[in-house]
Design a protein around this motif. Structure first.
Motif, PDB file in Angstrom:
ATOM      1  N   THR A 120      38.412  -9.324 -39.219  1.00 42.22           N
ATOM      2  CA  THR A 120      39.155 -10.302 -40.028  1.00 42.22           C
ATOM      3  C   THR A 120      40.519 -10.553 -39.369  1.00 42.22           C
ATOM      4  OG1 THR A 120      40.365  -8.689 -41.348  1.00 42.22           O
ATOM      5  CG2 THR A 120      38.134  -9.279 -42.120  1.00 42.22           C
ATOM      6  N   SER A 121      41.306 -11.402 -40.001  1.00 42.96           N
ATOM      7  CA  SER A 121      42.619 -11.715 -39.416  1.00 42.96           C
ATOM      8  C   SER A 121      43.542 -10.486 -39.421  1.00 42.96           C
ATOM      9  CB  SER A 121      43.266 -12.866 -40.189  1.00 42.96           C
ATOM     10  OG  SER A 121      43.425 -12.476 -41.538  1.00 42.96           O
ATOM     11  N   GLN A 122      43.186  -9.476 -40.256  1.00 46.76           N
ATOM     12  CA  GLN A 122      44.018  -8.265 -40.333  1.00 46.76           C
ATOM     13  C   GLN A 122      43.586  -7.196 -39.320  1.00 46.76           C
ATOM     14  OE1 GLN A 122      46.656  -8.415 -42.414  1.00 46.76           O
ATOM     15  NE2 GLN A 122      45.791 -10.465 -42.636  1.00 46.76           N
ATOM     16  N   SER A 123      42.455  -7.435 -38.655  1.00 46.30           N
ATOM     17  CA  SER A 123      41.913  -6.400 -37.754  1.00 46.30           C
ATOM     18  C   SER A 123      42.748  -6.269 -36.488  1.00 46.30           C
ATOM     19  CB  SER A 123      40.477  -6.764 -37.350  1.00 46.30           C
ATOM     20  OG  SER A 123      39.661  -6.932 -38.476  1.00 46.30           O
ATOM     21  N   LYS A 124      42.614  -5.083 -35.882  1.00 44.61           N
ATOM     22  CA  LYS A 124      43.245  -4.845 -34.574  1.00 44.61           C
ATOM     23  C   LYS A 124      42.129  -4.451 -33.619  1.00 44.61           C
ATOM     24  CE  LYS A 124      47.758  -3.435 -36.289  1.00 44.61           C
ATOM     25  NZ  LYS A 124      48.643  -4.309 -35.521  1.00 44.61           N
ATOM     26  N   VAL A 125      41.845  -5.344 -32.676  1.00 48.66           N
ATOM     27  CA  VAL A 125      40.682  -5.177 -31.804  1.00 48.66           C
ATOM     28  C   VAL A 125      41.129  -4.721 -30.411  1.00 48.66           C
ATOM     29  CG1 VAL A 125      38.660  -6.357 -30.828  1.00 48.66           C
ATOM     30  CG2 VAL A 125      39.520  -7.029 -33.081  1.00 48.66           C
ATOM     31  N   LEU A 126      40.407  -3.751 -29.864  1.00 46.89           N
ATOM     32  CA  LEU A 126      40.707  -3.263 -28.514  1.00 46.89           C
ATOM     33  C   LEU A 126      39.445  -3.395 -27.663  1.00 46.89           C
ATOM     34  CD1 LEU A 126      42.354  -1.642 -26.384  1.00 46.89           C
ATOM     35  CD2 LEU A 126      41.723   0.442 -27.603  1.00 46.89           C
ATOM     36  N   GLY A 145      41.565 -14.830 -35.775  1.00 49.01           N
ATOM     37  CA  GLY A 145      43.020 -14.693 -35.909  1.00 49.01           C
ATOM     38  C   GLY A 145      43.468 -13.244 -35.745  1.00 49.01           C
ATOM     39  N   ALA A 146      42.552 -12.348 -35.387  1.00 46.85           N
ATOM     40  CA  ALA A 146      42.910 -10.930 -35.211  1.00 46.85           C
ATOM     41  C   ALA A 146      43.766 -10.739 -33.963  1.00 46.85           C
ATOM     42  CB  ALA A 146      41.636 -10.099 -35.081  1.00 46.85           C
ATOM     43  N   GLU A 147      44.498  -9.615 -33.972  1.00 51.12           N
ATOM     44  CA  GLU A 147      45.228  -9.225 -32.761  1.00 51.12           C
ATOM     45  C   GLU A 147      44.220  -8.567 -31.810  1.00 51.12           C
ATOM     46  OE1 GLU A 147      48.323  -6.391 -33.612  1.00 51.12           O
ATOM     47  OE2 GLU A 147      48.847  -6.166 -31.487  1.00 51.12           O
ATOM     48  N   VAL A 148      44.262  -8.913 -30.524  1.00 44.57           N
ATOM     49  CA  VAL A 148      43.326  -8.323 -29.562  1.00 44.57           C
ATOM     50  C   VAL A 148      44.083  -7.817 -28.341  1.00 44.57           C
ATOM     51  CG1 VAL A 148      41.192  -8.647 -28.239  1.00 44.57           C
ATOM     52  CG2 VAL A 148      41.582 -10.052 -30.270  1.00 44.57           C
TER      53      VAL A 148
END
Ligand SMILES: C[S@@+](CC[C@H](N)C(=O)[O-])C[C@H]1O[C@@H](n2cnc3c(N)ncnc32)[C@H](O)[C@@H]1O
Length: 265
Positions: A120-126, A145-148
């Motif tokens: 989701t937009s709140q997720s932090k993806v690595l 819209g997540a941070e990646v």
């Protein structure tokens, strides 16, 4: 039906082509078309239903005979896919955007990547192994819209990748770093972690990640077994005290499958 001899002949031909094309990379586009053609042929080879049937019918002794060649091809194709991404990044710098079959394949997979553990937009993806043309970060950031954050051990991949993100991902929350998992503060914050299928030591890194991540994290391990192990590092057993397999997303038409892991708490 494809015979063992026929299979081995095809595989040796691919190995020879990959060997030649890998050493030809000279940071120009001179040999890009040839490499792209071979990678696309290879993608079709490892996803062809009749090849899968033939492969599944191979006897144990026949597979053992092929083992050294399988190892060689897995290593060579991983190297060539990384080079193909460099070519694609260089083409973009020249103003040419083109999507080869292999890339379409990866792009189509992204929606299915985390199964029921949606980003989701709140997720932090690595992403471990972001490559020179970081499609996964671009598509995830654009769609959700997540941070990646992407990491890669190859300095050239980070430099080329950052230019691609500048060009195609303006305004998206994407960062690329040449850092190890243990040196990245973000590893602890990540909610979703993806391993590129062609990262050879991905299961050693997963083991190490247990101590570096938070309790909620979901890990998507891209992998390929049997016929697909020609183009991917296969699935391995994990330490049962650390990681449990919570889903296995099989994608018959695609070059790799996805195993999802969560922490054993
Ligand atoms: C084919 S590419 C990237 C995948 C693709 N760009 C994507 O977005 O899904 C695989 C990359 O993994 C990198 N790689 C290999 N081993 C690695 C490791 N141990 N840690 C980080 N990156 C690694 C390679 O340098 C290569 O650039």
């Amino acid at each position: 039906m494809i015979t063992l001899i026929h299979l081995e002949t095809r595989l040796r031909a691919f190995a020879e082509q990959f060997g030649k094309l890998a050493v030809r990379y000279d940071q120009t586009l001179k040999h890009s078309e040839e490499l792209e053609t071979v990678i696309n042929e290879y993608s079709r080879f490892v996803t062809a239903p009749d090849h899968k049937i033939a492969w599944d019918m191979l006897k144990q002794v026949e597979l053992e005979e092929l083992e050294p060649l399988i190892h060689q091809l897995r290593h060579q194709s991983a190297r060539c896919v990384a080079i193909m991404e460099k070519y694609r990044a260089l083409k973009l710098q020249d103003g040419e955007v083109q999507i080869a079959d292999y890339f379409k394949n990866i792009e189509e997979c992204i929606d299915k990547e985390f199964g029921r553990f949606q980003v989701t937009s709140q997720s932090k993806v690595l992403l471990v192994g972001s490559g020179s043309f970081p499609m996964t970060p671009l598509l995830i950031a654009k769609r959700t819209g997540a941070e990646v954050v992407g990491i890669d051990i190859d300095a050239e991949a980070i430099t080329l990748g950052r230019k691609v993100v500048e060009t195609l991902g303006a305004g998206l929350n994407i960062r690329l770093e040449q850092l190890l998992l243990e040196d990245l503060a973000y590893t602890k914050q990540a909610t979703h972690i993806i391993f590129s299928s062609t990262v050879a030591n991905k299961y050693d890194l997963l083991d190490q990640l247990h101590a570096l991540t938070n309790e909620q994290v979901v890990v998507a391990m891209r992998y390929g077994d049997q016929l697909k192990s020609l183009f991917n590092y296969p699935m391995k057993e994990t330490d049962r005290r650390k990681w449990k397999l919570v889903d296995n997303i099989l994608r018959p038409d695609d070059v790799f499958d996805i195993a999802l892991y969560q922490k054993v708490l």
